[in-house]
Write an enzyme that holds these catalytic residues in place. Structure first.
Site, PDB file in Angstrom:
ATOM      1  N   TYR A   1      -3.036  -0.890  10.382  1.00 17.08           N
ATOM      2  CA  TYR A   1      -2.996  -1.184   8.946  1.00 17.08           C
ATOM      3  C   TYR A   1      -1.673  -0.730   8.329  1.00 17.08           C
ATOM      4  O   TYR A   1      -0.998  -1.488   7.621  1.00 17.08           O
ATOM      5  CB  TYR A   1      -4.171  -0.488   8.264  1.00 17.08           C
TER       6      TYR A   1
ATOM      7  N   SER B  14       0.847  -1.200   0.000  1.00 17.03           N
ATOM      8  CA  SER B  14       0.000   0.000   0.000  1.00 17.03           C
ATOM      9  C   SER B  14       0.873   1.236   0.000  1.00 17.03           C
ATOM     10  O   SER B  14       2.018   1.207   0.476  1.00 17.03           O
ATOM     11  CB  SER B  14      -0.899   0.007   1.238  1.00 17.03           C
TER      12      SER B  14
END
Length: 681
Positions: free
Chosen positions: A571, A558
């Site tokens: 996350y 990400s």
């Protein structure tokens, strides 16, 4: 609007479908059928005799009008006058093109002469196991007489072609009472005045041969059981098959990567449990349709079923070296200066006593069909041995067909392979969103894909979308479980024979401020993505190293791996963990030819399972926008002002694995439409 087929062609298609639907009648893509009739010549306005015949390639059971070649009979029959003789009969194939009627249609096959020259309105040429059993029996001619009297005539072996067509035509003329013939070493041909009569004659020939073999044959044609070679129990058999699969794929793929198929049917296991199997396997297959797909003979492990795994692996590697040397010698014995180059010396069929059969091909369908053909060959051997002894055509004749210039021309006409052809992929979290898009892109690029997801229903639906069992398989897996990951890879090995490309995509997103993030949130986030990616990569690397074919491991990380955003500590920290796994594994696995790369998407809202599961609402709240406009919001903060979709991430996976970036490893590719704060430094 598609024109209605000629009534004779429509009738022919219906007959072909019925015959091709029953594997007792012919093997997949084997045999051909024809019908003769009249139609108006658009040039002269006169009735013209035509023949509709299954063209080169295709399968009787699924034949369409486009798979028929349509030829003018007057021109086809006139070829007999200019036929230059058996030494130059291959020239006649090109002449068939000058007999074609109208536009479109399939290319005429090598068997066109058989159909056109035989004086019958309808002709079937088929490859039934029962018929080939008689055709390959040492005293097949006498057995044919015993089984059929003068109703079916024996035709000695001759390679398919124009001369065989002339031979069968002459035999039919000389035997007006006959309904068909047994073609030595090859198959059957039957005929009739109507389509119904032709089909009945074909079935009569096939069923009579079946009954004859059953009533006349001995009980154990392959001999007594060979101690230690009996089938292992089902679970043990499958476990051993999965353990051997990477080594076997390395053996089958030494020349070029192959996809595998596993079969442990009763016919295979019984054959390998009998003391006659080494002798019979060494004789190889006979019917041209068989050995063109299975090679002249299989590789057979000559150890008992329960031999130690290490011993079996070592012996398989020895046998592979011997197989390659013997295949090269076979080529050298028969090749002429005009022969096509050797195409590869690895086996297409590998037989493991007590376990089963692995078959290999350029794709899953080719591998599966090769296995089906070898089961046909086992059935043929059983039938021939039950009433006589199995005697396939001579090795020199096999070579003439395997390295036939006409076969080579057929191979040259095939489309170039896609970039990922022969590659086997596993994608985690592929039941939706980015993973689903990646699975679709990989299949479009030529790979076969295992769709791995916790949601079994979603995984199965995606696998079906991708084209079913010849393109994809579905497995249910929780990536936090070592046992489930091992089982998923075992299923991959059983479905396709190996694994070359793994995408770590499974994940969840927990969006909370630091003070609201619980230890359980942290552990769950890391268990699924950091720990899960590690476990998946470890199992993938083990198999890839055993295969010795290199490989690709891709992490869907990400932009958050390098960008410090608010309220997502669990996350983002996990994504940073995944990003560093890419670097660590790239450094460690490079010596094995395994490339490890990452992709850093951002703002993939549409189609995302993560965003639909609540992450979208939380991120929208953080940024103060409506949830349905979150994608637009993310797009506006990028340099390109474009929304990122799952397909864009999938394209990046293809770019990294499709063959152009062969010297790239340890790379992270941003797919975020340009987030300057996430530029890699």
């Amino acid at each position: 609007m598609t024109a209605e087929p000629h009534p004779q062609a429509a009738e022919l298609l219906e007959r072909s479908h019925r015959l091709g639907a029953d594997p007792r009648n012919t093997n997949y893509a084997g045999g051909n059928t024809s019908a003769k009739g009249t139609a108006t010549d658009p040039v002269t306005g006169q009735d013209t005799e035509l023949m509709w015949v299954k063209g080169s390639g295709g399968d009787l059971g699924t034949l369409t009008g486009g798979g028929l070649a349509v030829l003018r009979l007057d021109r086809l029959r006139a070829l007999a006058v200019v036929y230059p003789g058996v030494e130059r009969e291959d020239e006649m194939v090109a002449a068939f093109d000058y007999c074609l009627h109208g536009k479109g249609g399939a290319a005429p096959s090598i068997d066109t002469a058989m159909h056109g020259l035989v004086d019958a309105a309808h002709v079937d040429h088929l490859h039934p196991d029962s018929g080939i059993a008689l055709a390959t029996a040492a005293d097949g001619e006498a057995l044919t007489k015993e089984a059929f009297g003068d109703l079916v005539v024996w035709v000695p072996w001759r390679r398919p072609g124009f001369q065989l067509g002339l031979d069968i035509a002459a035999i039919k003329t000389a035997n007006p009472q006959a309904i068909g013939c047994i073609l030595g070493g090859h198959g059957i041909t039957a005929w009739g005045a109507t389509s119904e009569e032709c089909e009945q004659n074909s079935l009569r020939l096939i069923r009579t041969a079946e009954t004859f073999l059953q009533q006349r044959g001995k009980a154990e044609p392959f001999g007594p059981l060979l101690p230690g070679y009996e089938a292992l129990p089902t679970r043990e058999r499958r476990t051993r098959a999965a353990a051997l699969a990477p080594v076997l794929r390395a053996i089958a793929s030494a020349d070029r990567p192959q996809v595998g198929h596993f079969t442990d049917s009763g016919a295979v296991l019984d054959f390998l449990a009998r003391d006659g199997h080494p002798r019979l396997a060494a004789l190889g297959t006979s019917c041209p349709d068989h050995f063109l797909r299975t090679k002249v003979r299989p590789l057979v492990l000559d150890l008992p079923a329960a031999a130690p795994l290490e011993e079996a692996v070592a012996r398989l590697k020895e046998l592979h070296a011997e197989y390659r040397a013997e295949y090269r010698a076979y080529y050298d014995r028969h090749a002429t200066p005009d022969s096509p180059a050797l195409r590869g010396a690895d086996p297409a069929i590998i037989l493991i006593p007590g376990v089963g059969m692995f078959s290999y091909g350029k794709d899953k369908q080719t591998a599966r069909v090769a296995g089906e053909f070898y089961v046909n060959a086992i059935n043929v051997m059983r039938g021939a041995e039950s009433v006589s002894s199995y005697k396939p055509i001579e090795e020199s004749e096999k070579f003439r067909i395997e390295y036939w210039e006409l076969e080579e021309a057929k191979l040259r006409r095939m489309p170039a392979p896609k970039p990922l052809a022969g590659r086997i992929a596993l994608v985690t979290g592929a039941g939706s969103g980015i993973g689903k898009a990646i699975a679709h892109r990989l299949v479009a690029g030529g790979a076969v894909v295992v769709v791995a997801d916790m949601n079994a229903e979603n995984a199965a639906a995606v696998a079906e979308e991708l084209g079913g069992a010849d393109k994809a398989a579905a497995v249910t897996v929780d990536v936090t479980s070592e046992e489930q990951i091992a089982a998923a890879f075992d299923e991959t090995l059983m479905a396709f024979g190996g694994v070359d490309l793994v995408v770590n995509n499974a994940g969840i997103s927990i969006s909370k401020p630091l003070l609201e993030t619980t230890a359980r949130d942290w552990d769950l986030q890391h268990d699924i993505m950091a720990r899960g990616s590690f476990l998946v990569s470890r199992e993938a690397a083990r198999i890839m190293i055993e295969q010795s074919l290199g490989g690709d491991i891709i992490y869907i990380a990400s932009k958050n791996a390098v960008f410090a955003g608010p309220n997502n500590i669990a996350y983002s920290a996990t994504k940073a963990d995944q990003a560093h796994q890419v670097r660590l594994l790239a450094a460690e696995l490079g010596e094995h030819g395994i490339r490890v790369n990452g992709i850093n998407p951002d703002g993939v809202v549409r189609g995302s399972g993560i965003f639909a599961a609540g992450w979208g609402a939380k991120r929208a709240a953080v940024y103060g926008v409506e949830e349905e406009k979150l994608g637009e919001f993310y797009a506006q903060r990028t340099l390109l002002k474009r929304e990122v979709l799952p397909e864009h991430v999938a394209n990046a996976v293809f770019a990294l694995t499709g063959g152009d970036l062969t010297h790239t490893t340890g790379l992270h590719v941003p797919v975020d439409a340009g987030v300057a704060a996430a530029f890699l430094r």
